[in-house]
Design an enzyme around this catalytic site. Structure first.
Site, PDB file in Angstrom:
ATOM      1  N   GLN A  61       7.358 -27.528  28.391  1.00 32.78           N
ATOM      2  CA  GLN A  61       7.017 -26.214  28.938  1.00 32.78           C
ATOM      3  C   GLN A  61       6.497 -26.409  30.353  1.00 32.78           C
ATOM      4  O   GLN A  61       5.460 -27.040  30.546  1.00 32.78           O
ATOM      5  CB  GLN A  61       5.934 -25.572  28.067  1.00 32.78           C
ATOM      6  CG  GLN A  61       5.496 -24.191  28.488  1.00 32.78           C
ATOM      7  CD  GLN A  61       4.278 -23.727  27.699  1.00 32.78           C
ATOM      8  OE1 GLN A  61       3.162 -24.181  27.942  1.00 32.78           O
ATOM      9  NE2 GLN A  61       4.492 -22.840  26.745  1.00 32.78           N
ATOM     10  N   TYR A 102      -1.262 -17.015  32.788  1.00 32.24           N
ATOM     11  CA  TYR A 102      -0.951 -17.976  33.839  1.00 32.24           C
ATOM     12  C   TYR A 102      -0.035 -17.306  34.867  1.00 32.24           C
ATOM     13  O   TYR A 102       0.241 -16.105  34.780  1.00 32.24           O
ATOM     14  CB  TYR A 102      -0.377 -19.249  33.236  1.00 32.24           C
ATOM     15  CG  TYR A 102      -1.365 -19.912  32.290  1.00 32.24           C
ATOM     16  CD1 TYR A 102      -2.659 -20.225  32.710  1.00 32.24           C
ATOM     17  CD2 TYR A 102      -1.028 -20.184  30.974  1.00 32.24           C
ATOM     18  CE1 TYR A 102      -3.588 -20.790  31.851  1.00 32.24           C
ATOM     19  CE2 TYR A 102      -1.951 -20.763  30.102  1.00 32.24           C
ATOM     20  CZ  TYR A 102      -3.227 -21.060  30.545  1.00 32.24           C
ATOM     21  OH  TYR A 102      -4.136 -21.618  29.690  1.00 32.24           O
TER      22      TYR A 102
END
Length: 362
Positions: free
Chosen positions: A99, A185
């Site tokens: 990721q 994020y």
């Protein structure tokens, strides 16, 4: 055969079963480089029977780490260390994935067991960036830095960093690439109105707020081989008034599918303190939302959230709620969760284990 243990093919990648390990930050790297901890953490779950092993959130630049101990793919040394771990995962019969992302305004933090507060720049921290210049929790009792609002030039540079990290991920032997667009994020913070207050082409209505994520994914897809799966993790609901809804994320998933995304990893929350605090009480809701997004957007999904039992996981696959289940804490508690699930469901355990285990365990 239980549906949980049926094989899954996405593009040219075949998974031996529908069980994956969620990307779980370990905060244990040095300068973004994997070490023996990551080899054991990831490798043990591959040996334990999981079909898919996803490495934790991996930063595209040093300032994209959540903490100083987070992984990175901004240089070749990081890719070389990951390659060794990935070879071991493949040798155990599992598929390695990673990721990639940028922490945005939630970066420059201490490890959670050290309090998780932002680190001052002269205490091991760094300046942070975001779509807007508002701190994660400006009214909080502990220090939360204010990010610098990114310019259009900054955005273009950042998208280039995602592309460079994708190339290194390929060189490191990863077979699945996931772009992190969740949990407050950077990419999620551009998408959610809880954070993004811009009035330019990257702010305002849903389509403009989606632009950063869509452009980034499109650029990554252009360099990530067409025969390998591309995933995106979304916070499929912000769970607070004024935040993103499942309907917003269904639209996002449709746009992502048009840009070559193969599967959506359905998580939730994290955009601001209120949204983050709701995660605990809403964790189990994520599974149903994965099913709704799968049905309405016409795209494969990975389900996460309070998945603990073999029958429960099998039902998620059998009901077409998701194409794969990802476990976090369940895998922490039991590296051999997949093996134990096979035993519980009456599956041939040996088909999902390395021969060194499978020969003996029936």
């Amino acid at each position: 055969m239980p549906n949980l243990f049926s094989p899954l093919a996405i593009k040219d990648v075949s998974f031996r079963n529908r069980i994956g390990m969620s990307p779980m930050c370990q905060y244990s790297a040095t300068d973004g480089v994997m070490n023996d901890w990551h080899r054991v953490h990831l490798g043990a779950r591959a040996a334990g029977g999981a079909g898919f092993i996803m490495a934790e959130a991996t930063a595209v630049r040093a300032d994209g780490r959540i903490t100083p101990g987070c992984l990175g793919l901004w240089n070749d040394a990081q890719a070389e260390a990951a390659a060794s771990v990935n070879r071991f995962i493949v040798d155990q019969g599992a598929v390695p994935g990673v990721q990639i992302g940028h922490a945005g305004r939630k970066g420059s933090a201490a490890a959670p067991w050290n309090g998780g507060a932002h680190l001052k720049d002269d205490e091991g921290g760094w300046p942070i960036v975001g779509p807007s210049d508002t701190a994660f929790d400006p009214d909080g009792t502990r220090l939360w830095k204010a990010p610098s609002q990114m310019t259009v030039a900054d955005i273009a540079e950042m998208q280039g960093l995602f592309v460079a990290a994708a190339k290194r991920a390929l060189a490191a032997g990863y077979k699945v690439l996931e772009v992190h667009g969740a949990h407050g994020y950077l990419l999620h913070s551009f998408f959610t109105p809880l954070v993004n207050t811009r009035d330019d082409a990257y702010g305002g209505d849903l389509r403009n707020r989606a632009r950063m994520m869509l452009e980034t994914v499109e650029a990554v897809r252009a360099v990530w081989p067409e025969n390998l799966p591309l995933a995106v993790r979304l916070s499929v609901a912000d769970w607070v008034d004024g935040g993103l809804t499942i309907e917003d994320n269904i639209q996002m998933a449709k746009w992502l599918k048009e840009r070559g995304v193969d599967i959506v990893d359905c998580s939730g929350g994290g955009a601001n303190p209120e949204s983050r605090s709701s995660i605990g009480s809403r964790t189990a809701d994520q599974v149903a939302l994965a099913g709704q997004l799968r049905a309405d957007a016409g795209i494969a999904t990975m389900a996460v959230g309070a998945i603990t039992e073999a029958k429960q996981a099998d039902d998620i696959i059998s009901s077409n709620t998701a194409d794969m289940v990802l476990l976090g804490r369940g895998m922490m508690r039991d590296p051999y969760w997949a093996m134990h699930a096979a035993l519980a469901l009456g599956e041939d355990v040996g088909a999902h284990l390395p021969v060194q285990y499978g020969f003996y365990i029936k």
